[in-house]
Design a protein around this motif. Structure first.
Motif, PDB file in Angstrom:
ATOM      1  N   ILE A  41       2.721   0.706 -13.966  1.00 36.74           N
ATOM      2  CA  ILE A  41       2.367  -0.490 -13.196  1.00 36.74           C
ATOM      3  C   ILE A  41       3.283  -0.489 -11.976  1.00 36.74           C
ATOM      4  CG2 ILE A  41       2.242  -2.999 -13.180  1.00 36.74           C
ATOM      5  CD1 ILE A  41       1.748  -2.903 -16.196  1.00 36.74           C
ATOM      6  N   TRP A  42       2.686  -0.455 -10.808  1.00 41.52           N
ATOM      7  CA  TRP A  42       3.478  -0.264  -9.580  1.00 41.52           C
ATOM      8  C   TRP A  42       4.243  -1.519  -9.190  1.00 41.52           C
ATOM      9  CZ3 TRP A  42       3.357   4.623  -9.655  1.00 41.52           C
ATOM     10  CH2 TRP A  42       2.177   5.326  -9.910  1.00 41.52           C
ATOM     11  N   GLU A  43       3.736  -2.652  -9.605  1.00 41.18           N
ATOM     12  CA  GLU A  43       4.402  -3.884  -9.193  1.00 41.18           C
ATOM     13  C   GLU A  43       4.154  -4.964 -10.246  1.00 41.18           C
ATOM     14  OE1 GLU A  43       3.424  -4.896  -5.180  1.00 41.18           O
ATOM     15  OE2 GLU A  43       4.594  -6.746  -5.262  1.00 41.18           O
ATOM     16  N   PHE A  44       5.200  -5.289 -10.940  1.00 42.17           N
ATOM     17  CA  PHE A  44       5.080  -6.194 -12.086  1.00 42.17           C
ATOM     18  C   PHE A  44       6.201  -7.215 -12.023  1.00 42.17           C
ATOM     19  CE2 PHE A  44       6.338  -7.226 -16.463  1.00 42.17           C
ATOM     20  CZ  PHE A  44       5.127  -7.589 -17.024  1.00 42.17           C
ATOM     21  N   LYS A  45       5.883  -8.437 -12.336  1.00 38.42           N
ATOM     22  CA  LYS A  45       6.954  -9.440 -12.428  1.00 38.42           C
ATOM     23  C   LYS A  45       6.524 -10.556 -13.364  1.00 38.42           C
ATOM     24  CE  LYS A  45       6.004 -13.024  -9.088  1.00 38.42           C
ATOM     25  NZ  LYS A  45       6.572 -14.026  -8.204  1.00 38.42           N
ATOM     26  N   TRP A  80       0.838  -1.202   0.000  1.00 42.33           N
ATOM     27  CA  TRP A  80       0.000   0.000   0.000  1.00 42.33           C
ATOM     28  C   TRP A  80       0.870   1.248   0.000  1.00 42.33           C
ATOM     29  CZ3 TRP A  80      -5.063  -0.326  -0.938  1.00 42.33           C
ATOM     30  CH2 TRP A  80      -5.669  -1.567  -0.763  1.00 42.33           C
ATOM     31  N   TRP A  81       1.850   1.262   0.843  1.00 40.38           N
ATOM     32  CA  TRP A  81       2.733   2.438   0.924  1.00 40.38           C
ATOM     33  C   TRP A  81       3.525   2.601  -0.370  1.00 40.38           C
ATOM     34  CZ3 TRP A  81       8.253   3.030   2.672  1.00 40.38           C
ATOM     35  CH2 TRP A  81       8.563   4.365   2.964  1.00 40.38           C
ATOM     36  N   PHE A  82       4.036   1.487  -0.871  1.00 41.86           N
ATOM     37  CA  PHE A  82       4.864   1.578  -2.077  1.00 41.86           C
ATOM     38  C   PHE A  82       4.074   2.042  -3.292  1.00 41.86           C
ATOM     39  CE2 PHE A  82       7.984  -0.946   0.280  1.00 41.86           C
ATOM     40  CZ  PHE A  82       9.120  -0.220  -0.041  1.00 41.86           C
ATOM     41  N   HIS A  83       2.856   1.564  -3.454  1.00 45.67           N
ATOM     42  CA  HIS A  83       2.074   1.988  -4.603  1.00 45.67           C
ATOM     43  C   HIS A  83       1.767   3.488  -4.520  1.00 45.67           C
ATOM     44  CE1 HIS A  83       0.514  -2.257  -5.902  1.00 45.67           C
ATOM     45  NE2 HIS A  83       1.790  -2.259  -5.570  1.00 45.67           N
ATOM     46  N   LEU A  84       1.516   3.942  -3.295  1.00 51.89           N
ATOM     47  CA  LEU A  84       1.223   5.375  -3.134  1.00 51.89           C
ATOM     48  C   LEU A  84       2.481   6.226  -3.332  1.00 51.89           C
ATOM     49  CD1 LEU A  84      -1.268   5.031  -0.181  1.00 51.89           C
ATOM     50  CD2 LEU A  84      -1.790   6.025  -2.407  1.00 51.89           C
ATOM     51  N   ILE A  85       3.604   5.722  -2.869  1.00 54.88           N
ATOM     52  CA  ILE A  85       4.873   6.429  -3.102  1.00 54.88           C
ATOM     53  C   ILE A  85       5.066   6.651  -4.603  1.00 54.88           C
ATOM     54  CG2 ILE A  85       7.381   6.022  -3.198  1.00 54.88           C
ATOM     55  CD1 ILE A  85       7.255   4.853  -0.433  1.00 54.88           C
ATOM     56  N   GLY A  86       4.655   5.643  -5.366  1.00 53.04           N
ATOM     57  CA  GLY A  86       4.855   5.710  -6.814  1.00 53.04           C
ATOM     58  C   GLY A  86       4.320   6.987  -7.417  1.00 53.04           C
ATOM     59  N   SER A  87       3.050   7.307  -7.100  1.00 53.29           N
ATOM     60  CA  SER A  87       2.478   8.500  -7.723  1.00 53.29           C
ATOM     61  C   SER A  87       2.838   9.779  -6.963  1.00 53.29           C
ATOM     62  CB  SER A  87       0.951   8.377  -7.844  1.00 53.29           C
ATOM     63  OG  SER A  87       0.347   8.272  -6.584  1.00 53.29           O
ATOM     64  N   LEU A  88       3.160   9.651  -5.687  1.00 53.84           N
ATOM     65  CA  LEU A  88       3.486  10.855  -4.913  1.00 53.84           C
ATOM     66  C   LEU A  88       4.947  11.280  -5.069  1.00 53.84           C
ATOM     67  CD1 LEU A  88       1.495  10.081  -1.652  1.00 53.84           C
ATOM     68  CD2 LEU A  88       1.274  12.162  -3.011  1.00 53.84           C
TER      69      LEU A  88
END
Lengths: 475, 300
Positions: free
Chosen positions: A355-359, A244-252
């Motif tokens: 895409i915030w998290e892709f593998k 949750w934090w990492f995805h939000l960091i992405g756009s912020l």
């Protein structure tokens, strides 16, 4: 060295010509995708591809023989297991002189693989997830496959490398690699971590897929007001909590800035960049507004998935493999779809087409393999468009493909859209666990979960993060 | 001559077991010591970097390892006290032979020990589920809603909850061990105590317990070693999560050697932890046995 024999009868030639002709006609009738991102495949906008085993195209397939011991990281009974067995049977039928055997690693896979490599007895071929493979490529455990990818694909219709979706290709090169940067693995399935929602509940409540964080919160509120838990979450997995934090960091803030801060580059700090705190505040808001199911902190995976599947919760953040994990638990009439974690408006980070998290999971040939040709041919079969189409549409599986031009089911409409429009795809936590594993374990991990559980405030979390970070780097 | 032949025969019969022991215990143990001086992922022989004692220095300053060691100590002491209190109680009660359904109780208490640690961990994960687990559901049913907490999430409750499962799982084993020890005490001693006017409780503390000492010493040593190197239930249940608060030393070192949710393999550091753990177990065992040793043996 296995001798490759080509068998190509007149009948087979005519069959192949027919298929190619039909394919060309179909392709000509397919409208071009109006919004194809420069680096992405038009996944959902392409014409459907045949969902049956590619019997006719076997004509072009080089025959392979000898032993092929396939060591897979999935365990017996996993969602992909039966599908793999079926593909194996088909491949064996097409290659009668091949002796294909399986080793199913399951959760002990890395241990087994390690023992085989140290004993100088590698399997012929194997499969694992990309992050581990990057490490192994750097250590010289994997055969570089660039030359094979330059060759023909399974169907003989073009260069193999060109078959892969652009988003996958951009991540396929492994650097560093023992033999230089290059292709050390052949991706066969892709995963995006995104927010899944119950479409029936969304429709009942008149909700739309959110494109901003504010809209997402509004949907959460509507679900809560209707008596549902807005978000199901297995809080006992720290990696899930951090998403949750990492995805939000992405756009912020942006993934690149996160990486720079993590690596203690000059001019960076956790307290000096307000976006890190803002992201923490937004995560904390989910806790304060009780959007997670009560007691989420103590939920052991996959308990929250069951709450989502049994319609007690309306949304869950999970990977593209969610459906195959809950398929046995979902009631009749259950349907779900997914959207990318919405951006926070006004953020200074990566844009909405991220895409915030892709593998991906990939096949590879271990160094010392005794039958590289058979392994590569097996990989080609698995990544042929027809097989990938079956993988994407087979009941109980529906895993996003690695090759372009595969139509996904309505379940994965959101996934297809993300792949269609994405211009940037980040690895988990922007690659932090690989870039600075000790930092992740000793600095972030002990601090984050107490914050996520509501035991510390966002300010305390960020300040403690900075203090521990400084201590770690000796700032 | 005969003695010489006899020794050769003994050596011959011992050889297979000795070879197995050397190959599967002594050699790996020595190799682990060697590996602990390297920074090594463990996948390729050519990529090991000699770092001397650096891994052991890290062992001393690793705060997460210290927390994991604290959990082992908690399991050792709190879990041990609970286990032996209950095991002694049940063993003594059941050895009286006056309890109706004694065999049933014995089988019931012993049954968890026959289940694999992984199955036990899974079972208790469901029992501990905050929403629909048996524990919290029961607490809510009887009006104790305030106690219905996500027990596996917080530092104050998570590892105690895991420890309780370890106790639940192993209680039967210790009960049977002590039960057998009590059964082996000749009834004459108890009869004599009874004739002298000793109550049941007095007989237990002044006759049974002292005569059970040798069995207890072995049982407690078994518990100490098991608690210090505990792995199974803790790993299968939580894998150290959340935030590493439920790690034991063994699960922690395993996470470095073979991480479940990551891709960083540090077999050298994991080996350094393992070697340190081995030294701790040996030291504690020796000290304990010296302290617990009695000068004379009991013969009935």
């Amino acid at each position: 060295m296995t001798r490759i024999r080509r068998r190509f009868s007149r009948r087979q030639f005519l069959g192949t010509a027919g298929v190619l002709g039909a394919g060309a006609t179909l392709a000509a009738c397919t409208p071009a995708s109006p919004t194809v991102a420069p680096t992405q495949p038009p996944a959902a906008t392409q014409a459907p591809v045949a969902t049956q085993p590619p019997a006719a195209t076997e004509a072009t397939m080089p025959q392979v023989s000898g032993n092929l011991e396939m060591m897979h990281f999935i365990g017996e009974g996993a969602a992909y297991y039966n599908f793999m067995l079926t593909l194996g049977d088909e491949f064996k039928a097409a290659n009668p002189d091949l002796n294909l055997s399986w080793v199913w690693g399951g959760s002990d896979y890395a241990n087994q693989f390690r023992a085989r490599m140290l004993a100088n007895d590698p399997p012929t071929a194997s499969a694992f997830e990309e992050n581990n493979m990057r490490l192994w490529a750097a250590e010289g455990l994997l055969v570089k496959l660039d030359d094979f990818l330059e060759g023909s694909n399974y169907d003989g219709t073009g260069r193999w490398l060109d078959d892969f979706a652009e988003s996958v290709r951009s991540r396929m090169i492994m650097d560093p690699g023992a033999d230089g940067p290059g292709y050390y693995g052949i991706p066969y399935e892709t995963f995006i971590n995104s927010i899944w929602y119950n479409t029936k509940l969304y429709n009942e409540l008149g909700l739309q897929e959110p494109s901003t964080w504010a809209e997402f919160l509004s949907n959460c509120e509507a679900l809560k007001a209707a008596g549902y838990w807005p978000i199901a979450h297995d809080g006992n997995i720290s990696g899930y909590n951090r998403r949750w934090w990492f995805h939000l960091i992405g756009s912020l803030v942006g993934g690149a800035k996160y990486r720079a801060t993590l690596l203690n580059e000059p001019g960076t700090s956790w307290t000096g960049e307000p976006g890190f705190l803002r992201a923490a505040e937004l995560v904390h808001e989910l806790y304060e507004k009780e959007y997670f199911q009560p007691g989420y902190q103590g939920y052991q995976w996959p308990a929250a998935q069951i709450d989502f599947a049994t319609e007690r919760a309306g949304q869950i953040m999970m990977s593209s493999g969610l459906y195959s994990e809950i398929v046995d638990a979902i009631p009749e009439g259950f349907s779900m779809s997914t959207f990318n974690t919405p951006i926070v408006e006004g953020g200074a980070g990566d844009g909405p087409n991220t895409i915030w998290e892709f593998k991906f999971n990939a096949f590879f040939v271990p160094t010392g393999s005794d039958n590289v040709e058979a392994a590569v041919e097996w990989f080609k079969y698995n990544t042929s468009r027809a097989v990938q189409q079956r993988q994407a549409s087979e009941e109980g599986l529906q895993r996003p493909p690695s090759v372009a031009g595969v139509e996904m089911t309505p379940l994965h409409a959101g996934t297809a859209r993300m792949l269609d429009t994405a211009t940037l795809a980040w690895p988990r936590e922007y690659g932090g666990p690989q870039l600075a594993p000790d930092w992740a374990k000793q600095v972030l991990e002990p601090l984050y979960d107490p914050f996520f559980y509501g035991q510390t405030t966002p300010e305390e979390f960020i300040n403690e993060l900075q203090a521990k970070h400084d201590e770690f780097y000796g700032n | 001559m005969n003695r010489w032949i006899s020794k050769r025969f003994i050596a011959l019969y011992l050889a297979p077991a000795l070879l197995v022991y050397l190959a599967f215990f002594v050699y790996p143990a020595i190799d682990a010591l060697r590996i602990s001086f390297y920074e090594w992922s463990g996948f390729s022989l050519g990529n090991a970097e000699f770092v001397g004692l650096e891994n052991f220095a890290t062992v001393l300053r690793d705060k997460q390892l210290q927390q994991a060691a604290g959990n082992n100590v908690f399991l050792l002491i709190a879990g041990g006290l609970l286990t032996f209190a209950l095991a002694l109680f049940f063993a003594a009660a059941l050895s009286q032979g006056r309890l109706r359904g004694g065999e049933y109780f014995k089988a019931t208490i012993f049954a968890p020990y026959t289940i694999s640690a992984v199955a036990v961990a899974l079972l208790w994960s469901f029992i501990y589920n905050p929403q629909w687990g048996l524990l919290n559901t029961t607490l809510r049913l009887v009006g104790l809603d305030a106690l219905a907490q996500p027990i596996l999430a917080f530092e104050s409750t998570a590892f105690p909850a895991v420890s309780f499962v370890v106790v639940w799982h192993s209680l039967g084993f210790y009960m049977i061990l002590l039960f057998a020890g009590i059964q082996a005490i000749p009834s004459d001693y108890m009869d004599a105590a009874r004739i002298d006017g000793a109550s049941e409780v007095q007989s237990f503390f002044h006759v049974t317990l002292p005569l059970l000492r040798d069995v207890l010493i072995i049982a407690v040593l078994h518990w100490i070693i098991g608690a210090i190197k505990h792995f199974g239930i803790a790993y299968a249940m939580t894998r150290g999560r959340p935030a590493g608060i439920t790690h034991t030393i063994s699960t922690y070192l395993y996470e470095w050697a073979l991480p479940y949710y990551g891709s960083t393999y540090r077999l050298g550091y994991a080996s350094a932890i393992a070697v340190s753990l081995f030294l701790v177990v040996v030291t504690i065992s020796i000290v304990y046995l010296r302290l617990a040793a009695r000068r004379e043996s009991i013969q009935y």
